[in-house]
Design a protein around this motif. Structure first.
Motif, PDB file in Angstrom:
ATOM      1  N   GLY A  60      63.084 -43.873 -50.864  1.00  0.00           N
ATOM      2  CA  GLY A  60      61.880 -44.016 -49.899  1.00  0.00           C
ATOM      3  C   GLY A  60      62.439 -42.977 -48.577  1.00  0.00           C
ATOM      4  N   THR A  61      63.654 -43.175 -48.072  1.00  0.00           N
ATOM      5  CA  THR A  61      64.010 -42.508 -46.914  1.00  0.00           C
ATOM      6  C   THR A  61      64.013 -40.943 -47.263  1.00  0.00           C
ATOM      7  OG1 THR A  61      65.554 -44.130 -46.198  1.00  0.00           O
ATOM      8  CG2 THR A  61      65.934 -42.004 -45.365  1.00  0.00           C
ATOM      9  N   LEU A  62      64.364 -40.578 -48.506  1.00  0.00           N
ATOM     10  CA  LEU A  62      63.954 -39.074 -48.817  1.00  0.00           C
ATOM     11  C   LEU A  62      62.535 -38.610 -48.873  1.00  0.00           C
ATOM     12  CD1 LEU A  62      66.008 -36.632 -49.549  1.00  0.00           C
ATOM     13  CD2 LEU A  62      65.569 -37.401 -51.786  1.00  0.00           C
ATOM     14  N   ASP A  63      61.850 -39.557 -49.335  1.00  0.00           N
ATOM     15  CA  ASP A  63      60.371 -39.220 -49.442  1.00  0.00           C
ATOM     16  C   ASP A  63      59.773 -39.296 -47.736  1.00  0.00           C
ATOM     17  OD1 ASP A  63      57.658 -39.372 -50.269  1.00  0.00           O
ATOM     18  OD2 ASP A  63      57.404 -41.248 -49.285  1.00  0.00           O
ATOM     19  N   GLU A  64      60.240 -40.018 -47.135  1.00  0.00           N
ATOM     20  CA  GLU A  64      59.791 -39.802 -45.628  1.00  0.00           C
ATOM     21  C   GLU A  64      60.328 -38.682 -45.168  1.00  0.00           C
ATOM     22  OE1 GLU A  64      59.643 -44.759 -44.864  1.00  0.00           O
ATOM     23  OE2 GLU A  64      61.621 -43.719 -44.625  1.00  0.00           O
ATOM     24  N   ALA A  65      61.533 -38.197 -45.284  1.00  0.00           N
ATOM     25  CA  ALA A  65      62.184 -37.162 -44.645  1.00  0.00           C
ATOM     26  C   ALA A  65      61.433 -35.731 -45.039  1.00  0.00           C
ATOM     27  CB  ALA A  65      63.696 -36.863 -44.802  1.00  0.00           C
ATOM     28  N   THR A  66      61.353 -35.694 -46.583  1.00  0.00           N
ATOM     29  CA  THR A  66      60.644 -34.570 -47.007  1.00  0.00           C
ATOM     30  C   THR A  66      59.214 -34.415 -46.532  1.00  0.00           C
ATOM     31  OG1 THR A  66      60.356 -35.475 -48.955  1.00  0.00           O
ATOM     32  CG2 THR A  66      62.243 -34.072 -48.773  1.00  0.00           C
ATOM     33  N   GLU A  67      58.567 -35.550 -46.356  1.00  0.00           N
ATOM     34  CA  GLU A  67      57.160 -35.451 -45.894  1.00  0.00           C
ATOM     35  C   GLU A  67      57.177 -34.689 -44.569  1.00  0.00           C
ATOM     36  OE1 GLU A  67      53.057 -37.898 -45.197  1.00  0.00           O
ATOM     37  OE2 GLU A  67      54.323 -38.212 -47.084  1.00  0.00           O
ATOM     38  N   ILE A  68      57.964 -35.456 -43.609  1.00  0.00           N
ATOM     39  CA  ILE A  68      57.949 -35.047 -42.313  1.00  0.00           C
ATOM     40  C   ILE A  68      58.494 -33.368 -42.053  1.00  0.00           C
ATOM     41  CG2 ILE A  68      59.434 -35.238 -40.101  1.00  0.00           C
ATOM     42  CD1 ILE A  68      57.260 -37.596 -40.692  1.00  0.00           C
ATOM     43  N   LEU A  69      59.424 -32.995 -42.815  1.00  0.00           N
ATOM     44  CA  LEU A  69      59.757 -31.600 -42.937  1.00  0.00           C
ATOM     45  C   LEU A  69      58.705 -30.686 -43.392  1.00  0.00           C
ATOM     46  CD1 LEU A  69      63.437 -31.906 -43.863  1.00  0.00           C
ATOM     47  CD2 LEU A  69      62.485 -31.803 -41.646  1.00  0.00           C
ATOM     48  N   GLU A  70      57.993 -31.151 -44.262  1.00  0.00           N
ATOM     49  CA  GLU A  70      56.970 -30.408 -44.870  1.00  0.00           C
ATOM     50  C   GLU A  70      55.894 -30.126 -43.865  1.00  0.00           C
ATOM     51  OE1 GLU A  70      54.691 -28.004 -47.908  1.00  0.00           O
ATOM     52  OE2 GLU A  70      56.930 -28.676 -47.556  1.00  0.00           O
ATOM     53  N   LEU A  71      55.536 -31.301 -43.012  1.00  0.00           N
ATOM     54  CA  LEU A  71      54.615 -31.176 -42.120  1.00  0.00           C
ATOM     55  C   LEU A  71      54.972 -30.235 -40.991  1.00  0.00           C
ATOM     56  CD1 LEU A  71      53.580 -35.043 -42.006  1.00  0.00           C
ATOM     57  CD2 LEU A  71      52.209 -33.121 -42.621  1.00  0.00           C
ATOM     58  N   LYS A  72      56.328 -30.236 -40.554  1.00  0.00           N
ATOM     59  CA  LYS A  72      56.744 -29.437 -39.518  1.00  0.00           C
ATOM     60  C   LYS A  72      56.766 -27.728 -39.860  1.00  0.00           C
ATOM     61  CE  LYS A  72      60.351 -29.327 -36.160  1.00  0.00           C
ATOM     62  NZ  LYS A  72      61.367 -29.828 -35.494  1.00  0.00           N
ATOM     63  N   LYS A  73      57.176 -27.773 -41.494  1.00  0.00           N
ATOM     64  CA  LYS A  73      57.102 -26.545 -41.833  1.00  0.00           C
ATOM     65  C   LYS A  73      55.652 -25.669 -41.588  1.00  0.00           C
ATOM     66  CE  LYS A  73      56.410 -25.554 -46.185  1.00  0.00           C
ATOM     67  NZ  LYS A  73      56.863 -25.299 -47.600  1.00  0.00           N
ATOM     68  N   HIS A  74      54.548 -26.599 -41.652  1.00  0.00           N
ATOM     69  CA  HIS A  74      53.324 -26.066 -41.515  1.00  0.00           C
ATOM     70  C   HIS A  74      52.674 -26.190 -40.250  1.00  0.00           C
ATOM     71  CE1 HIS A  74      52.856 -25.438 -45.854  1.00  0.00           C
ATOM     72  NE2 HIS A  74      53.319 -26.378 -46.239  1.00  0.00           N
ATOM     73  N   GLY A  75      53.704 -26.671 -39.239  1.00  0.00           N
ATOM     74  CA  GLY A  75      53.162 -26.816 -37.788  1.00  0.00           C
ATOM     75  C   GLY A  75      52.285 -27.781 -37.727  1.00  0.00           C
ATOM     76  N   LEU A  76      52.295 -28.820 -38.489  1.00  0.00           N
ATOM     77  CA  LEU A  76      51.640 -30.115 -38.565  1.00  0.00           C
ATOM     78  C   LEU A  76      52.379 -31.229 -37.682  1.00  0.00           C
ATOM     79  CD1 LEU A  76      49.781 -29.947 -41.901  1.00  0.00           C
ATOM     80  CD2 LEU A  76      48.679 -29.267 -39.297  1.00  0.00           C
ATOM     81  N   ASN A  77      53.703 -31.150 -37.635  1.00  0.00           N
ATOM     82  CA  ASN A  77      54.714 -32.055 -36.733  1.00  0.00           C
ATOM     83  C   ASN A  77      55.546 -31.066 -35.915  1.00  0.00           C
ATOM     84  OD1 ASN A  77      56.205 -33.732 -35.963  1.00  0.00           O
ATOM     85  ND2 ASN A  77      57.460 -33.627 -37.553  1.00  0.00           N
TER      86      ASN A  77
END
Length: 180
Positions: free
Chosen positions: A105-122
């Motif tokens: 669950g933590t890994l899922d949250e982390a990778t989603e946040i990083l994916e959003l950041k990669k695309h400038g959405l976070n």
């Protein structure tokens, strides 16, 4: 600052709970709020206890199927319909994100946040708190992704790896322009 912490709801050894408690105390003493999964079990409880006992606020974002584990006495508790809604609510309430030790669950949250950041959405700062080298393998994998051009932005723009809570909070306060 509202600091979102992704971490385990499992009961863990002192090698993880002691550093987590120290980090939680820093958050509370710093006048920050903890935005977390809302659970009153495991490392989530350790974090909530430490923040609350040291003057910080608690903003819980739980999910319907885990609502029975939600912490009573949080300053705020939001119950979402599903995990996707929960992640969105956690990010929306946060000024910064810290990924602590955890499972899938933590890994899922982390990778989603990083994916959003990669695309400038976070654009919020992200710290991966590498307690006792827990995320050494993940860091190595990210470095390989960067070296082999799988990351369109430098790893250092996606996340900061901190070895302890002092380093994590110092980085976040620096990013937020908070004077210590």
């Amino acid at each position: 600052m509202n600091i979102c912490v992704f971490c385990s709801a499992a009961d863990l050894s002192e090698s993880y709970t002691v550093p987590a408690r120290e980090f939680a105390e820093l958050i509370g003493k710093g006048g920050h709020a903890l935005v977390w999964g809302g659970s009153d079990t495991g490392l989530m409880k350790v974090m909530a206890d430490g923040v609350q006992e040291n003057g910080g606020r608690l903003i819980g974002i739980s999910v319907e199927f885990l609502a029975h584990k939600a912490r009573a006495g949080a300053d705020e508790m939001v119950i979402t319909a599903d995990l996707a809604e929960r992640k969105a609510a956690l990010l929306a309430r946060a000024d910064a994100i810290v990924v602590m030790v955890g499972g899938t669950g933590t890994l899922d949250e982390a990778t989603e946040i990083l994916e959003l950041k990669k695309h400038g959405l976070n654009t919020k700062p992200v710290v991966i708190l590498n307690t006792n080298g827990f995320y050494d393998g993940l860091k190595q994998q990210f470095q390989r992704m960067e070296e082999e051009n799988f990351l369109p932005v430098p790893l250092t723009e996606l996340a900061f790896f901190a070895e302890d809570g002092v380093g994590a909070l110092a980085y976040l306060e620096e990013q937020a322009g908070v004077q210590s």
